[in-house]
Motif scaffolding. Structure first.
Motif, PDB file in Angstrom:
ATOM      1  N   ILE A 106       0.862  -1.184   0.000  1.00  0.00           N
ATOM      2  CA  ILE A 106       0.000   0.000   0.000  1.00  0.00           C
ATOM      3  C   ILE A 106       0.901   1.238   0.000  1.00  0.00           C
ATOM      4  N   ILE A 107       0.621   2.152  -0.903  1.00  0.00           N
ATOM      5  CA  ILE A 107       1.472   3.337  -1.030  1.00  0.00           C
ATOM      6  C   ILE A 107       0.639   4.593  -0.751  1.00  0.00           C
ATOM      7  N   VAL A 108       1.056   5.354   0.247  1.00  0.00           N
ATOM      8  CA  VAL A 108       0.349   6.593   0.597  1.00  0.00           C
ATOM      9  C   VAL A 108       1.372   7.724   0.475  1.00  0.00           C
ATOM     10  N   THR A 109       1.097   8.688  -0.411  1.00  0.00           N
ATOM     11  CA  THR A 109       2.013   9.835  -0.477  1.00  0.00           C
ATOM     12  C   THR A 109       1.331  11.016   0.198  1.00  0.00           C
ATOM     13  N   PHE A 110       2.133  11.865   0.823  1.00  0.00           N
ATOM     14  CA  PHE A 110       1.509  13.026   1.467  1.00  0.00           C
ATOM     15  C   PHE A 110       2.454  14.222   1.494  1.00  0.00           C
ATOM     16  N   HIS A 111       1.841  15.404   1.460  1.00  0.00           N
ATOM     17  CA  HIS A 111       2.592  16.641   1.630  1.00  0.00           C
ATOM     18  C   HIS A 111       1.837  17.492   2.649  1.00  0.00           C
ATOM     19  N   ASN A 112       2.467  17.757   3.767  1.00  0.00           N
ATOM     20  CA  ASN A 112       1.861  18.579   4.832  1.00  0.00           C
ATOM     21  C   ASN A 112       0.444  18.146   5.187  1.00  0.00           C
ATOM     22  N   GLU A 113       0.243  16.860   5.336  1.00  0.00           N
ATOM     23  CA  GLU A 113      -1.085  16.363   5.712  1.00  0.00           C
ATOM     24  C   GLU A 113      -1.312  16.590   7.204  1.00  0.00           C
ATOM     25  N   ALA A 114      -2.565  16.854   7.596  1.00  0.00           N
ATOM     26  CA  ALA A 114      -2.890  17.007   9.019  1.00  0.00           C
ATOM     27  C   ALA A 114      -2.619  15.663   9.714  1.00  0.00           C
ATOM     28  N   ARG A 115      -1.946  15.732  10.868  1.00  0.00           N
ATOM     29  CA  ARG A 115      -1.521  14.492  11.516  1.00  0.00           C
ATOM     30  C   ARG A 115      -2.684  13.571  11.884  1.00  0.00           C
ATOM     31  N   SER A 116      -3.777  14.157  12.380  1.00  0.00           N
ATOM     32  CA  SER A 116      -4.881  13.293  12.817  1.00  0.00           C
ATOM     33  C   SER A 116      -5.469  12.548  11.616  1.00  0.00           C
ATOM     34  N   SER A 148       9.147  15.014  10.995  1.00  0.00           N
ATOM     35  CA  SER A 148       8.684  14.028  11.974  1.00  0.00           C
ATOM     36  C   SER A 148       7.208  13.654  11.767  1.00  0.00           C
ATOM     37  N   ASP A 149       6.467  14.383  10.942  1.00  0.00           N
ATOM     38  CA  ASP A 149       5.085  13.967  10.602  1.00  0.00           C
ATOM     39  C   ASP A 149       5.095  12.511  10.137  1.00  0.00           C
ATOM     40  N   GLY A 150       6.073  12.181   9.297  1.00  0.00           N
ATOM     41  CA  GLY A 150       6.167  10.825   8.779  1.00  0.00           C
ATOM     42  C   GLY A 150       6.995   9.927   9.687  1.00  0.00           C
ATOM     43  N   LEU A 151       8.155  10.441  10.085  1.00  0.00           N
ATOM     44  CA  LEU A 151       9.089   9.597  10.842  1.00  0.00           C
ATOM     45  C   LEU A 151       8.466   8.983  12.089  1.00  0.00           C
ATOM     46  N   GLU A 152       7.606   9.748  12.759  1.00  0.00           N
ATOM     47  CA  GLU A 152       7.001   9.234  13.993  1.00  0.00           C
ATOM     48  C   GLU A 152       6.013   8.091  13.733  1.00  0.00           C
ATOM     49  N   ASP A 154       6.809   5.606  11.680  1.00  0.00           N
ATOM     50  CA  ASP A 154       7.629   4.491  11.224  1.00  0.00           C
ATOM     51  C   ASP A 154       7.504   3.254  12.113  1.00  0.00           C
ATOM     52  N   SER A 155       7.110   3.475  13.375  1.00  0.00           N
ATOM     53  CA  SER A 155       7.056   2.335  14.301  1.00  0.00           C
ATOM     54  C   SER A 155       5.747   1.544  14.174  1.00  0.00           C
ATOM     55  N   LEU A 156       4.785   2.052  13.391  1.00  0.00           N
ATOM     56  CA  LEU A 156       3.544   1.288  13.194  1.00  0.00           C
ATOM     57  C   LEU A 156       3.865   0.011  12.415  1.00  0.00           C
ATOM     58  N   PRO A 157       3.145  -1.094  12.697  1.00  0.00           N
ATOM     59  CA  PRO A 157       3.452  -2.320  11.978  1.00  0.00           C
ATOM     60  C   PRO A 157       3.299  -2.126  10.479  1.00  0.00           C
ATOM     61  N   LYS A 158       4.176  -2.763   9.730  1.00  0.00           N
ATOM     62  CA  LYS A 158       4.158  -2.775   8.259  1.00  0.00           C
ATOM     63  C   LYS A 158       4.589  -1.450   7.625  1.00  0.00           C
ATOM     64  N   VAL A 159       4.639  -0.373   8.423  1.00  0.00           N
ATOM     65  CA  VAL A 159       4.844   0.948   7.813  1.00  0.00           C
ATOM     66  C   VAL A 159       6.328   1.230   7.588  1.00  0.00           C
ATOM     67  N   LYS A 160       6.641   1.695   6.356  1.00  0.00           N
ATOM     68  CA  LYS A 160       8.005   2.139   6.038  1.00  0.00           C
ATOM     69  C   LYS A 160       7.900   3.560   5.518  1.00  0.00           C
ATOM     70  N   VAL A 161       8.687   4.447   6.077  1.00  0.00           N
ATOM     71  CA  VAL A 161       8.591   5.844   5.657  1.00  0.00           C
ATOM     72  C   VAL A 161       9.764   6.203   4.745  1.00  0.00           C
ATOM     73  N   ILE A 162       9.429   6.843   3.633  1.00  0.00           N
ATOM     74  CA  ILE A 162      10.459   7.360   2.727  1.00  0.00           C
ATOM     75  C   ILE A 162      10.214   8.863   2.644  1.00  0.00           C
ATOM     76  N   ARG A 163      11.282   9.651   2.722  1.00  0.00           N
ATOM     77  CA  ARG A 163      11.073  11.103   2.632  1.00  0.00           C
ATOM     78  C   ARG A 163      11.820  11.651   1.417  1.00  0.00           C
ATOM     79  N   ASN A 164      11.112  12.443   0.608  1.00  0.00           N
ATOM     80  CA  ASN A 164      11.769  13.095  -0.536  1.00  0.00           C
ATOM     81  C   ASN A 164      12.653  14.231  -0.061  1.00  0.00           C
ATOM     82  N   GLU A 165      13.749  14.445  -0.794  1.00  0.00           N
ATOM     83  CA  GLU A 165      14.646  15.537  -0.397  1.00  0.00           C
ATOM     84  C   GLU A 165      14.214  16.865  -0.965  1.00  0.00           C
ATOM     85  N   LYS A 166      13.288  16.819  -1.904  1.00  0.00           N
ATOM     86  CA  LYS A 166      12.648  18.051  -2.367  1.00  0.00           C
ATOM     87  C   LYS A 166      11.223  17.696  -2.759  1.00  0.00           C
TER      88      LYS A 166
END
Ligand code: UD2
Ligand code: MN
Length: 474
Positions: A106-116, A148-152, A154-166
């Motif tokens: 499952i692939i979810v991309t986001f930019h400045n998404e509300a955390r909740s 840290s919106d994404g990085l935090e 990362d500890s959810l099961p199955k979840v892998k976070v990738i961050r774009n540099e731009k």
């Protein structure tokens, strides 16, 4: 005695090798190798409150300004709230979670998404999907302001976070996620969704049966103000109008009658954000055009490729996914607006259209009493007085008026006049210059304050160099 020694030595060696492997590959590798199909998710294990954080004073004051939806309503809502089951009744018996279904990334991309909202998207996937079918959830952070919106997450099961540099936009971010995906099927979701019970199995089952299908669920609405989940009860398929805006249309009656309520039905196009596709089919289709910035149009591109390469597109009525319906996009488009100005229908005798531009300045006009002198103004999107159409006859038109130079009336100033198709209103493109046919002089912005003029052509003069948003070469 010797035999015992050898056994001991072998055991010691195996332990050392295993120890080194464990050290190098880490705990999660072994966990996924041994227990991949047994991963369970306990929502109690997540500290939702600490991830979501407090509302800022400005969000409290205007809760829908930042994201285009009501942040207070979202933050007040549990990440595990129940959502309606809108599936036709037969679906429940038709699509059991079967180990014979292909696995999906499952692939979810986001930019400045509300955390909740982002968290609820992931939690809903984790609590409403058979995790044995979910290879991984790749969360692509498209260079959000706060890493840290994404990085935090990362500890959810199955979840892998990738961050774009731009900032790459949704299109290139999705491709990036797909390039590292391990599942046989890719399932894309927007970052403000809630999946419902049994959503995944019909998507995967349809693809198993039709490997060259691109399959979308029924997309329900989550109201951006109240966050009410509103299921879509009627069957609709994707369509578009002449300006290539996506729209839903009812299935023709004949189509509905023929459909078994559980069967995925054909659709000309998909809305774009929520769909499953086999990874090898996505690659064979050429993924997306990587020149597509931010998003927009990629749904048509993929749909057309799908059909033209011998595949098809379907909507699975047994799969429902909610999507937050917003009033406006919450982010800026760094390379210009969502192209609403330039999707317009091309006119067949057009050489070019859009802005006539020099740096951040655009040829503009003040509508009022005639004659109106053309000026260079700060470029803005969707301003019709900056929207020019250069016709094959040589005239440059905006709002039905022509760019004109009448030396006898207004010296060498460029004015806007009703079109009379004389040489005074004809222009020729010469490299970056715009040459006035009657005088042979070039459009020049040197006297910016008073207005645009034509002056003797000089290739070195930056004030005579112009860009046009769209130009044909034929
Ligand atoms: C719809 C689609 C969307 C896309 C678009 C057509 C659904 C439910 N949504 O618009 O996926 O196909 O139509 O082009 O079908 N994002 C980034 N980087 C950016 C901009 C956006 O990662 O620079 C993410 C964004 O956080 C979201 C996704 O891309 O997760 C789609 O963006 P959107 O929700 O603003 O698009 P939407 O739903 O208005
Ligand atoms: Mn969306």
């Amino acid at each position: 005695m010797r035999k015992r020694k050898r056994l001991l030595l072998a055991a010691l060696l195996i332990s050392i090798v295993l120890g080194v492997l464990y050290f190098v590959t880490g705990h999660s590798f072994w966990q996924s190798l041994l227990f991949e199909n047994q991963v369970t998710f306990d929502p109690q294990s997540v500290n939702f409150k600490s991830y979501i954080g407090e509302l800022s004073p400005s969000d409290r004051l205007n809760p829908s300004m930042r994201h285009g939806f009501n942040l207070i309503a979202s933050n007040d809502l549990s990440s595990t709230r129940p959502v309606p089951d809108a599936r036709p009744i037969l679906c429940k018996t038709f699509f059991p979670a079967s180990p014979s279904l292909p696995s999906t990334t499952i692939i979810v991309t986001f930019h400045n998404e509300a955390r909740s909202v982002l968290l609820r998207t992931l939690v809903s996937i984790l609590i409403r999907s058979p995790l044995s079918l979910v290879k991984e959830i790749i969360l692509v952070d498209d260079f959000s302001d706060n890493a840290s919106d994404g990085l935090e997450l990362d500890s959810l099961p199955k979840v892998k976070v990738i961050r774009n540099e731009k900032r790459e936009g949704a299109v290139r971010s999705r491709i990036r996620g797909s390039d590292v995906a391990k599942g046989d099927v890719l399932t894309f979701l927007d970052s403000h969704c809630e999946v419902t019970d049994g959503w995944l199995e019909p998507l995967l089952a349809t693809i198993k049966q039709n490997p060259t299908s691109i399959v979308s669920p029924v997309i329900d609405e989550i109201d951006g103000m109240s966050f009410e989940y509103i299921p879509r009860m009627e069957f609709v398929r994707g369509g578009f109008d002449w300006s290539l805006h996506f729209k839903w249309e009812s299935l023709p009656n004949s189509g509905v009658a023929k459909q078994d309520a559980t069967d995925a039905f054909l659709t000309p196009v998909i809305s774009g954000g929520i769909f499953s596709i086999r990874k090898d089919w996505f690659r064979k289709l050429g993924k997306y055009d990587v020149q597509l910035s931010v998003l927009g149009g990629e749904n048509f591109e993929l749909s057309f490729r799908g059909w033209m390469c011998g595949g098809d597109l379907r909507i699975a009525p047994c799969s429902h996914v909610g999507h937050v319906h917003r009033r406006q996009p919450p982010y800026i488009f760094p390379e210009g607006g969502p192209a609403s100005t330039y999707l317009k229908l091309p006119i067949s005798d057009e050489l070019g259209y859009g802005h006539i531009q020099q740096g951040s300045g655009c040829v503009d006009l003040d509508v009022g009493q005639l004659p109106v002198i053309a000026k260079l103004r700060q470029c803005v999107q969707n301003k019709d007085t900056q929207d020019w159409s250069w016709r094959r006859k040589g005239i440059i038109v905006s709002n039905g008026m022509c760019l004109s130079v009448s030396p006898s009336e207004t010296q060498l100033y460029v004015i806007i006049k009703f079109c009379d198709f004389t040489d005074n209103q004809r222009w020729i493109r010469q490299e970056k210059q715009i040459v006035h046919e009657a005088t042979g002089k070039c459009l020049d912005s040197r006297k910016v304050k008073t207005g645009l003029q034509v002056s003797d052509c000089d290739e070195q003069q930056d004030s005579q160099k112009w860009d046009i948003t769209m130009e044909t070469t034929i």
